[in-house]
Every structure is written in C-alpha cells, then in structure tokens.
Write a protein that holds these residues in place. Sequence first.
Motif, mmCIF file in Angstrom:
data_model
loop_
_atom_site.group_PDB
_atom_site.id
_atom_site.type_symbol
_atom_site.label_atom_id
_atom_site.label_comp_id
_atom_site.label_asym_id
_atom_site.label_seq_id
_atom_site.Cartn_x
_atom_site.Cartn_y
_atom_site.Cartn_z
ATOM 1 N N ARG A 144 0.843 -1.206 0.000
ATOM 2 C CA ARG A 144 0.000 0.000 0.000
ATOM 3 C C ARG A 144 0.876 1.253 0.000
ATOM 4 O O ARG A 144 0.559 2.236 -0.666
ATOM 5 C CB ARG A 144 -0.916 -0.028 1.222
ATOM 6 N N THR A 145 1.965 1.223 0.763
ATOM 7 C CA THR A 145 2.886 2.356 0.782
ATOM 8 C C THR A 145 3.500 2.579 -0.590
ATOM 9 O O THR A 145 3.639 3.728 -1.048
ATOM 10 C CB THR A 145 3.998 2.129 1.817
ATOM 11 N N ARG A 279 -5.806 1.851 -4.411
ATOM 12 C CA ARG A 279 -6.936 0.918 -4.382
ATOM 13 C C ARG A 279 -6.561 -0.434 -4.982
ATOM 14 O O ARG A 279 -6.968 -1.485 -4.485
ATOM 15 C CB ARG A 279 -8.131 1.511 -5.141
ATOM 16 N N VAL A 280 -5.793 -0.408 -6.047
ATOM 17 C CA VAL A 280 -5.411 -1.654 -6.705
ATOM 18 C C VAL A 280 -4.541 -2.506 -5.799
ATOM 19 O O VAL A 280 -4.662 -3.741 -5.772
ATOM 20 C CB VAL A 280 -4.688 -1.348 -8.032
ATOM 21 N N THR A 281 -3.665 -1.882 -5.013
ATOM 22 C CA THR A 281 -2.755 -2.650 -4.158
ATOM 23 C C THR A 281 -3.496 -3.439 -3.085
ATOM 24 O O THR A 281 -2.953 -4.416 -2.562
ATOM 25 C CB THR A 281 -1.732 -1.723 -3.475
ATOM 26 N N ARG A 282 -4.715 -3.042 -2.735
ATOM 27 C CA ARG A 282 -5.478 -3.765 -1.706
ATOM 28 C C ARG A 282 -5.736 -5.216 -2.097
ATOM 29 O O ARG A 282 -5.872 -6.079 -1.240
ATOM 30 C CB ARG A 282 -6.823 -3.068 -1.456
ATOM 31 N N HIS A 283 -5.810 -5.471 -3.380
ATOM 32 C CA HIS A 283 -6.161 -6.805 -3.865
ATOM 33 C C HIS A 283 -4.943 -7.650 -4.232
ATOM 34 O O HIS A 283 -5.097 -8.776 -4.691
ATOM 35 C CB HIS A 283 -7.089 -6.676 -5.074
ATOM 36 N N ILE A 284 -3.750 -7.100 -4.044
ATOM 37 C CA ILE A 284 -2.524 -7.829 -4.407
ATOM 38 C C ILE A 284 -1.649 -7.913 -3.168
ATOM 39 O O ILE A 284 -0.867 -7.007 -2.875
ATOM 40 C CB ILE A 284 -1.785 -7.120 -5.561
ATOM 41 N N SER A 289 -1.692 -13.786 -5.879
ATOM 42 C CA SER A 289 -2.504 -12.678 -6.399
ATOM 43 C C SER A 289 -1.678 -11.784 -7.316
ATOM 44 O O SER A 289 -2.200 -11.235 -8.295
ATOM 45 C CB SER A 289 -3.082 -11.863 -5.243
ATOM 46 N N ALA A 290 -0.380 -11.634 -7.034
ATOM 47 C CA ALA A 290 0.488 -10.845 -7.912
ATOM 48 C C ALA A 290 0.635 -11.509 -9.273
ATOM 49 O O ALA A 290 0.660 -10.829 -10.308
ATOM 50 C CB ALA A 290 1.853 -10.655 -7.262
#
Length: 437
Positions: A144-145, A279-284, A289-290
């Motif tokens: 997220r950072t 927002r996209v990083t929340r799902h990876i 998932s990556a």
Amino acid sequence: MTESTSWHTRILGAMPATRESRIIAVNALVGSVGTGMFLAGSALYFTRFAGLTETQLGVGLGIAGLVGLATTVPMGRLADRFGPRNVLLVVIIWRAIGYLAYLNVEGFTEFVVTACLLFVMDRAGQPLNQALVGRLIIGTERNRTMGFIRSLRNLGFTVGFALAGISLTTGSEAAFRWLFIGNAISFVFVFVFVSMLPKVGPSVSKDAEGEKAAADVVPPIRDWRFTAAMAANGVLFLHDAILITVLPLWVAEHTRSPIWMITVLITTNTIITVLGQVRVTRHIDSLASATRATNWSALLLTFACCAFAASGMVKTPLWASVALMAALLLLTVAELLHSASSWEISFALSPEAAQGRYLAFFNLGFSAAEIAGPAVVLWLLARTGPTGWLVLAVCFPLAAALSWVGTRPRPAAVPERPEADDEAAAEPGAVSTATGR
C-alpha cells in the motif's frame, strides 16, 4: 456515529497507516515536484545554453544510463551492508550536488562526465527506496505504501511540470537555471524526511550466524527464477515507454486525431493513476494474487496495442480519438496492475539477507525498458506502422508466461534421512525410546 466522525474515519483510512509510511509518501511527493521541474526544462537548457546538440544530448544520456545500469546492483549490495537508509542519505546529497553541477557544464565531454556520476545515484534511488520500505513496513501496508509513492509521484510530476511551464514562459537562461536549483532544493527536503525515519541497520547481523546467512545467499543473476521474473518485468514495463514517449508521436504522426488529444490522454492517465493505484494494491497481497494481476495486466496491454493499431487505421478524427481513449484506458489499468504486482513479486522473491541487491537487480528490467524501450518501439512503428502494435501485442502474454515461470512455487525439497537415525532404529529399544518422549 456522526457524519463528521464518519468522514474523519474515511480520511484517516485513505492515508498511509504508519508514521514511516506517511513520511515516505510525503517524501515521494516533494522529490517528484523537483524532478518534474527539472525534466520539463533540462533538454532545452542543455541544447540552448550548454553547447550541446540534440544528438549529443541523446548519446550522452544513453552513456550515462548504461553506467547507471551497471552500478545499480553494487549500490544494492552497499544497502545490504550498511543499511538502505544510510546509503540513501548519501545518494540524496550526491544527487543535489549533481544537479547543481549541471549548471557549470559546457560541451559534450563535461556533460557526459557529470551525467555518468549523477546517474550512478539516480538509478540507485528507486530500489533503495523500495528496500527501505521493505525494512520499515510489513504486511499489506508495505505494498500500500508503494502505491502511495507512485500516486504521489505522478501528482508531484504534474505540479513540477506546471511550475516549470510558468517559469519557462520567459525563455531566459536564468529561468531555466532556477529549475535546476529548485530540483536541488527539493533534495534538501527529501534528506530531512529520510533523516526522520528510524535507523535501519544491515540486512543481517555481523555475527557468525549473520555472515553465514549472507554467504549462503545465491547472487540474483544465478537465481534463474528471479532472473526470469526480472526479464518479464522489463518487457511489461514497456507501458511506461509507450505512454511517455511513443503515444505523443503516434498521435501526432500516425493518426487523424486532433493534436490536443495528447493532453487529454496524458491527463486522464495521471488522474486515474493518482486516484486508483492505492486501491489496486489492496487486492494484491500475495505471490499468487500478484501472478494473477500480472496475467491480467499482460492481457489488457495486448488489447491496448490492438486499440492503438486501430487508431492508426480509421479515417475519421472522431473514431481515431475513440480508439486512442480506449487504448489509453486499457493501458492505464494494466499499468496499475503491473506496478502493484511487480512490487509484491520483487519483495516476495528477495531473500531478507540480500534484499537490497535483489531489489536492485529486479529494477534492472525497468531501467532497461526505460533506456531502450522508446527507441525499440519507435523503430518498430516507424518500419511497420499499425502492424507494429500487433507485434507488441504478442510480446506481453509471452512476458506474463515468463513471469509465471519465475513465480511458480518451487518444488518441495525431500529431506534426506540421516544415516545415524537408520542405525539407531535398528538397535533394540529404539522404538520404546522414541515413543516415550
């Protein structure tokens, strides 16, 4: 819960969660404002006031880029030995001095020497920042950072370009020189922010156990899985070259779209990136998932290339603009997915004892795409026209397949049974001793 409390909670939830991540995010914003100012006016300054031709500028930057590429991994090794924070502070000071040194450049030789010395530190900056994030922040907040860093950098570049535009309206040498000075000043603030972060020591302790752990690490270039992931990452990073260099020339020279569409497309990409990257990083948040995100990114890039090809084939400005906007949206979503997946993959595959050099090696894929990507893609499109986009469209799924090779689970090692245990099992009483524990 009152409405004001609800909004307060939402605002806090949208910000980086830790003190360290907030400092790093603000640091990215400030640094990118200075970089944006420099990039907006540097080429014109060197060709108008420093005695360089356009060809000399391109050749000099190419030489400096190769020097920076060759020194990236050694800089990562220094981060493992002395800590990424300490090395990054030296890099920041060096960069501030280097950008001021550009103002004394006269002629090709001085430019090449200065640029080479500066690019050693410029190329090290990104992997060192990522290594610092990896050492200070854990869990989902780490990726997220990285998302905040990328979003705020895009915002900072936009602000920097706008400030440069105001300054450059005069066209005077003094105005151009202030862009370099402003960039150097931004590094002073960056130095202060990084100094506020906790001290981070070497990746491993200096005792016998730590030295053994470091010695047991396989160099990244000998880890074929990691090398495969790095190479695939470089191919997928061509989306940056397409957006920054290729798109404006393609719109202007190969489509019937109005020229102002370039501004519309770049602005749209910037807005979506600023608002959507976190927002996209929340799902990876895992290697699995990556890998899925990388596959989706490659697929979207393939469709984007097809849309770009269509924009060069249609005969009306309206449909050319529609095709370009479709291509831009596909490219932008793919860019968001790939950026987030590349962070997770590089973190997950880097051993803790050598995170600095592994992240630096992974960054070589991006650097190579940044240096060679624009020239390769422009050459391809100049030779083949819209067909060149279809060639590129095939490359991205192949890169995703290569990335999968690098990120798939390693075969589980089958432990060998010690001979001493076999001998002990053959002795009387061995079974009763084991069951009695």
